[in-house]
Design an enzyme around this catalytic site. Structure first.
Site, short mmCIF file in Angstrom:
data_model
loop_
_atom_site.label_atom_id
_atom_site.label_comp_id
_atom_site.label_asym_id
_atom_site.label_seq_id
_atom_site.Cartn_x
_atom_site.Cartn_y
_atom_site.Cartn_z
N ARG A 107 0.94 -1.18 -0.10
CA ARG A 107 -0.11 -0.03 -0.16
C ARG A 107 0.76 1.29 -0.03
NH1 ARG A 107 -4.89 1.34 4.31
NH2 ARG A 107 -3.01 1.72 5.72
N THR A 111 -1.02 7.59 -1.24
CA THR A 111 -2.31 7.65 -1.74
C THR A 111 -3.02 6.31 -1.29
OG1 THR A 111 -1.25 6.03 -3.53
CG2 THR A 111 -0.95 8.15 -3.86
N ASP A 204 -0.24 -1.96 12.44
CA ASP A 204 0.42 -2.42 11.10
C ASP A 204 0.66 -4.05 11.21
OD1 ASP A 204 2.22 -3.28 9.03
OD2 ASP A 204 2.61 -1.28 8.80
N ASP A 207 4.17 -5.27 10.18
CA ASP A 207 5.19 -5.00 11.15
C ASP A 207 5.01 -5.76 12.44
OD1 ASP A 207 6.46 -3.39 9.23
OD2 ASP A 207 5.59 -1.36 10.33
C1 PRP Z 1 -1.46 -3.96 4.81
C2 PRP Z 1 -2.31 -5.31 5.08
C3 PRP Z 1 -3.07 -5.48 3.64
C4 PRP Z 1 -3.26 -4.00 3.50
C5 PRP Z 1 -4.74 -3.28 3.72
O1 PRP Z 1 -0.50 -4.51 3.99
O2 PRP Z 1 -1.56 -6.45 5.05
O3 PRP Z 1 -2.57 -6.12 2.82
O4 PRP Z 1 -2.14 -3.17 4.13
O5 PRP Z 1 -4.88 -2.06 3.29
P1 PRP Z 1 -6.10 -1.91 2.34
O6 PRP Z 1 -7.21 -2.58 2.40
O7 PRP Z 1 -6.31 -0.22 2.46
O8 PRP Z 1 -5.39 -1.98 0.82
P2 PRP Z 1 1.01 -3.57 3.72
O9 PRP Z 1 0.73 -2.65 2.42
O10 PRP Z 1 1.26 -2.79 4.91
O11 PRP Z 1 2.09 -4.55 3.52
P3 PRP Z 1 2.84 -5.52 4.23
O12 PRP Z 1 1.48 -6.68 4.74
O13 PRP Z 1 4.00 -6.04 3.44
O14 PRP Z 1 2.92 -4.86 5.74
N1 URA Z 2 -2.74 -2.43 7.01
C1 URA Z 2 -2.51 -2.52 8.63
O1 URA Z 2 -1.62 -3.35 8.54
N2 URA Z 2 -3.19 -1.95 9.30
C2 URA Z 2 -4.24 -1.30 9.10
O2 URA Z 2 -5.02 -0.93 10.11
C3 URA Z 2 -4.68 -1.01 8.03
C4 URA Z 2 -3.93 -1.30 6.94
#
Ligand code: PRP
Ligand code: URA
Length: 212
Positions: A107, A111, A204, A207
């Site tokens: 993400r 944006t 997150d 993380d």
């Molecule tokens: C997080 C989560 C989802 C996404 C959700 O991923 O694991 O994939 O955000 O957000 P959305 O519904 O607004 O798209 P992130 O992009 O943080 O990647 P990661 O899992 O590698 O930390």
């Molecule tokens: N991705 C996450 O990991 N947490 C949130 O709350 C939204 C997006």
């Protein structure tokens, strides 16, 4: 389980709620977070797979003949990297030979658009296969919609989404684009904040699972 609609299943089991509470707690350390995320994943995958098809088989017990079943679906797991790996780890243990197609999405922090960085899918899939898109957080829904689209384009008829926590905005986006997708989640939270984080959510997920 609460079926708020036939396409939204909120798992309301005490063990699920307790696990989710540990994940929500900002003081839960990374090692406990990861173990708890794996436990919650097992519960949610179990619920999400309640519609799997079976075919009857005979079975010989130590005492005599009996009747049983074997799973008959062509099941595909689609973990969204990276947080979805924990759901995949739980699901893999239930299906030793399951096919896993990883979907890399990140993400954009400004944006909030989902940016694709990895997807290696086949040219075709059996239309009657069952796909489980695995992503713990359904926030804006951008990542889920991007992942589901990959399988929709391959004309897969049954696509499920499994998440720990869902925001109303994300549920609405997924069901607007894909009304037939069933979402299984442990909670529908209140709203998204100005950074696109689920409130109260759990922070997150990636993380916290990987301690980064
Ligand atoms: C997080 C989560 C989802 C996404 C959700 O991923 O694991 O994939 O955000 O957000 P959305 O519904 O607004 O798209 P992130 O992009 O943080 O990647 P990661 O899992 O590698 O930390
Ligand atoms: N991705 C996450 O990991 N947490 C949130 O709350 C939204 C997006």
């Amino acid at each position: 389980m609460i079926e708020t609609s036939t396409k939204l299943r909120v798992v309301d089991h005490p063990l699920v709620k307790q696990s989710l509470t540990r994940l929500r707690d900002h003081q839960t350390p990374s090692n406990e977070f990861r173990a708890t995320a794996l436990r919650l994943s097992r519960f949610l995958v179990y619920e999400a797979m309640q519609d799997l098809s079976v075919r009857p088989v005979g079975v010989e017990t130590p005492v005599g003949p009996g009747e049983g079943v074997v799973l008959s679906d062509y099941v595909i797991l689609a973990p969204v990297l990276r947080a979805g790996l924990v759901l995949s780890e739980a699901a893999e243990n239930l299906f030793p030979n399951v096919r896993i197609y990883h979907v890399g999405l990140k993400r954009d922090e400004v944006t909030l658009e989902a940016i694709s960085y990895y997807a290696k899918l086949p040219d075709s899939l059996p239309p009657d296969c069952k796909v489980y898109v695995l992503d713990p957080m359904l926030a804006t829904g951008g990542s889920a919609v991007a992942a589901i689209s990959l399988f929709q384009k391959l004309e897969v008829r049954t696509i499920n989404l499994v998440s720990f926590v869902a925001a109303p905005e994300g549920i609405e986006k997924v069901h607007k684009e894909f009304p037939d997708v069933t979402i299984t989640t442990a909670a529908v939270d209140d709203h998204l904040n100005e950074h696109g984080y689920i409130v109260p959510g759990l922070g997150d997920a990636g993380d916290r699972i990987f301690g980064t």
